[in-house]
Design an enzyme around this catalytic site. Structure first.
Site, PDB file in Angstrom:
ATOM      1  N   ALA A 131      61.550  27.276  39.759  1.00 26.53           N
ATOM      2  CA  ALA A 131      60.677  26.193  40.641  1.00 26.53           C
ATOM      3  C   ALA A 131      61.280  24.868  40.036  1.00 26.53           C
ATOM      4  CB  ALA A 131      59.132  26.377  40.476  1.00 26.53           C
ATOM      5  N   ASP A 222      60.574  31.008  47.268  1.00 28.06           N
ATOM      6  CA  ASP A 222      60.163  30.330  48.547  1.00 28.06           C
ATOM      7  C   ASP A 222      59.785  31.701  49.401  1.00 28.06           C
ATOM      8  OD1 ASP A 222      62.753  31.200  48.549  1.00 28.06           O
ATOM      9  OD2 ASP A 222      63.532  30.002  50.106  1.00 28.06           O
ATOM     10  N   GLU A 312      74.862  34.710  45.431  1.00 30.50           N
ATOM     11  CA  GLU A 312      74.689  35.764  46.121  1.00 30.50           C
ATOM     12  C   GLU A 312      76.307  36.425  46.241  1.00 30.50           C
ATOM     13  OE1 GLU A 312      72.194  36.365  49.645  1.00 30.50           O
ATOM     14  OE2 GLU A 312      73.915  35.980  50.682  1.00 30.50           O
TER      15      GLU A 312
HETATM   16  C1  5GW Z   1      67.369  23.072  46.979  1.00 29.64           C
HETATM   17  C2  5GW Z   1      68.049  22.894  47.962  1.00 29.64           C
HETATM   18  C3  5GW Z   1      69.091  23.686  48.474  1.00 29.64           C
HETATM   19  C4  5GW Z   1      69.219  24.833  47.753  1.00 29.64           C
HETATM   20  C5  5GW Z   1      68.278  25.115  46.735  1.00 29.64           C
HETATM   21  C6  5GW Z   1      67.466  24.438  46.314  1.00 29.64           C
HETATM   22  C7  5GW Z   1      66.443  24.739  45.187  1.00 29.64           C
HETATM   23  C8  5GW Z   1      66.545  26.087  44.726  1.00 29.64           C
HETATM   24  C9  5GW Z   1      65.779  23.913  44.484  1.00 29.64           C
HETATM   25  O1  5GW Z   1      65.739  22.477  44.460  1.00 29.64           O
HETATM   26  N1  5GW Z   1      64.983  24.197  43.649  1.00 29.64           N
HETATM   27  C10 5GW Z   1      64.961  25.456  43.191  1.00 29.64           C
HETATM   28  O2  5GW Z   1      64.102  25.913  42.332  1.00 29.64           O
HETATM   29  N2  5GW Z   1      65.514  26.604  43.921  1.00 29.64           N
HETATM   30  C11 5GW Z   1      65.691  27.869  43.403  1.00 29.64           C
HETATM   31  O3  5GW Z   1      66.781  28.462  44.069  1.00 29.64           O
HETATM   32  C12 5GW Z   1      64.190  28.615  44.141  1.00 29.64           C
HETATM   33  O4  5GW Z   1      63.837  29.467  43.289  1.00 29.64           O
HETATM   34  C13 5GW Z   1      64.925  29.237  45.320  1.00 29.64           C
HETATM   35  O5  5GW Z   1      63.966  30.011  45.828  1.00 29.64           O
HETATM   36  C14 5GW Z   1      66.436  29.708  44.723  1.00 29.64           C
HETATM   37  C15 5GW Z   1      67.267  29.890  45.999  1.00 29.64           C
HETATM   38  O6  5GW Z   1      67.286  28.475  46.873  1.00 29.64           O
HETATM   39  P1  5GW Z   1      66.800  28.680  48.264  1.00 29.64           P
HETATM   40  O7  5GW Z   1      65.450  29.493  48.485  1.00 29.64           O
HETATM   41  O8  5GW Z   1      66.691  27.517  48.864  1.00 29.64           O
HETATM   42  O9  5GW Z   1      67.870  29.721  48.898  1.00 29.64           O
HETATM   43  P2  5GW Z   1      67.808  30.195  50.412  1.00 29.64           P
HETATM   44  O10 5GW Z   1      68.786  31.180  50.728  1.00 29.64           O
HETATM   45  O11 5GW Z   1      66.511  31.227  50.217  1.00 29.64           O
HETATM   46  O12 5GW Z   1      67.480  29.348  51.540  1.00 29.64           O
HETATM   47 MN    MN Z   2      65.064  31.569  49.328  1.00 28.18          MN
END
Ligand code: 5GW
Ligand code: MN
Length: 361
Positions: A131, A222, A312
């Site tokens: 987070a 998320d 990934e």
């Molecule tokens: C923020 C903007 C773009 C991409 C990632 C982030 C982000 C991800 C962040 O600001 N803070 C963060 O803790 N993360 C971590 O990376 C979260 O645990 C998140 O679930 C994980 C993967 O990023 P996601 O969920 O935005 O990617 P998708 O592919 O599920 O949309």
């Molecule tokens: Mn995600």
């Protein structure tokens, strides 16, 4: 008559007969089938087995040998309908890979048997989430739904990696479960925020997790748990089918296709397309996986190349040459963007719609 007197003289049999008699009359009265009452039957049986064990312990207190405790090893007895070789539970989906790893779909397992097995070893599970920056806002829903559905009845450590320690809310946990906040740096680029998870999971696994838990599940934050995610996911090393690709062919997988990248997978290779937001296993295997992915990322970084789907892509490359020992169906990492296909009977762990302008940077 001989059987009758033998039964009466054996407290375990006597109890079992009483129990069977009671149940028989109960079923006759209610007129209901055995299936619906299986849980009750299991519970009754367990209570009676424990009582019978206590009785036999009491009867054998005369023998004080140092081996006497071995006689009292408790074997749980669970009742359930017999598997039918000619009636597979699912015929609409693949439930085992060519390397004999199970693919976990709704209806293919008995949670009661699995829980008993994992309670016997008193399994400890770690759940890691990141987070970072604005993503602290997802923690409340994540943890609260996990308390309802994740590894219910088992020991769980939630490991929350964050740069905003004072934004972590307070939660109440069931017995044997707790949250551990791990302060880590926030990288500038969002790509690095997601990719550096591999390095951090590796380092904390070596330093800490190996001493505290048996298995680790590493997931996106998320997300919300909507149905049970239990010990059926646990195995030496596991991944989950990406909800957008389980129906697709190899050439449609969005693997890294540039040969210069260490995440490269040629079009004629690849088993499944795995989701970046869900992997795990025993700590030793998680260390191998995260170390491989992190090193591959660093090698690419040296050459100014970054795989198409960041972590990934590297995870998919790892699983190509280190086949997972269990694969989770997309029930375990669904997203409503992909609708509700008939084969997905339950959405256990669902992606939360993000308003990108609110969380991206
Ligand atoms: C923020 C903007 C773009 C991409 C990632 C982030 C982000 C991800 C962040 O600001 N803070 C963060 O803790 N993360 C971590 O990376 C979260 O645990 C998140 O679930 C994980 C993967 O990023 P996601 O969920 O935005 O990617 P998708 O592919 O599920 O949309
Ligand atoms: Mn995600």
């Amino acid at each position: 008559m001989r059987i009758f007197s033998k039964t009466l003289s054996n407290p375990r049999r006597l109890l079992f007969c009483l129990c069977a008699g009671l149940l028989l009359s109960w079923f006759t009265l209610k007129g209901t089938g055995l299936h619906a009452n299986l849980d009750l039957l299991c519970q009754l049986h367990r209570i009676l087995s424990t009582e019978a064990d206590l009785l036999s312990q009491h009867n054998s207190t005369g023998t004080n040998s140092h081996l006497s405790h071995l006689k009292d090893v408790k074997l749980p007895r669970i009742l359930y309908t017999k598997s039918d070789v000619f009636n597979p539970q699912r015929t609409d989906v693949l439930t085992v890979t060519p390397w004999l790893a199970p693919i976990v779909w709704h209806g293919t397992f008995n949670r009661h048997i699995l829980n008993t097995q994992f309670h016997q070893i008193d399994v400890r599970v770690g759940l890691t989430v990141f987070a970072i920056k604005k993503y602290t806002r997802f923690l409340n829903t994540f943890i609260e739904s996990a308390e309802k559905f994740f590894m219910v009845g088992h020991k769980v450590n939630y490991y929350v990696f964050t740069d905003r320690v004072n934004e972590i809310p307070n939660f109440t946990f069931a017995k044997g479960r707790r949250l551990v906040v791990l302060e880590v740096p926030a990288y500038e680029r969002w790509q690095d925020v997601t990719m550096r998870r591999m390095e951090m999971i590796r380092d904390f696994s070596i330093k800490r997790f190996v001493k505290e838990v048996d298995y680790l599940a590493c997931v996106d934050v998320d997300m919300v748990f909507l149905d049970e995610v239990g010990v059926e996911i646990l195995s030496n090393v596991f991944g989950a089918l990406h909800p957008g690709f389980f129906e697709k062919s190899r050439n449609e997988f969005t693997y890294e296709r540039r040969p210069q990248s260490s995440a490269y997978i040629p079009v004629e290779l690849g088993d499944f397309y795995f989701a970046g937001g869900y992997f795990g296993g025993v700590i030793e295997e998680v260390i191998k996986l995260t170390n491989y992915c992190h090193n591959a990322m660093m090698a690419d970084k040296q050459q100014n190349i970054e795989a198409l789907w960041q972590d990934e892509s590297y995870l998919n490359r790892y699983f190509l040459s280190h086949k997972p020992t269990k694969i989770l169906s997309p029930e375990y990492i669904w997203n409503n963007y992909y609708g509700s296909p008939a084969v997905v009977k339950t959405k256990r762990f669902l992606g939360i719609d993000k308003i990108y302008d609110e969380v991206r940077f």
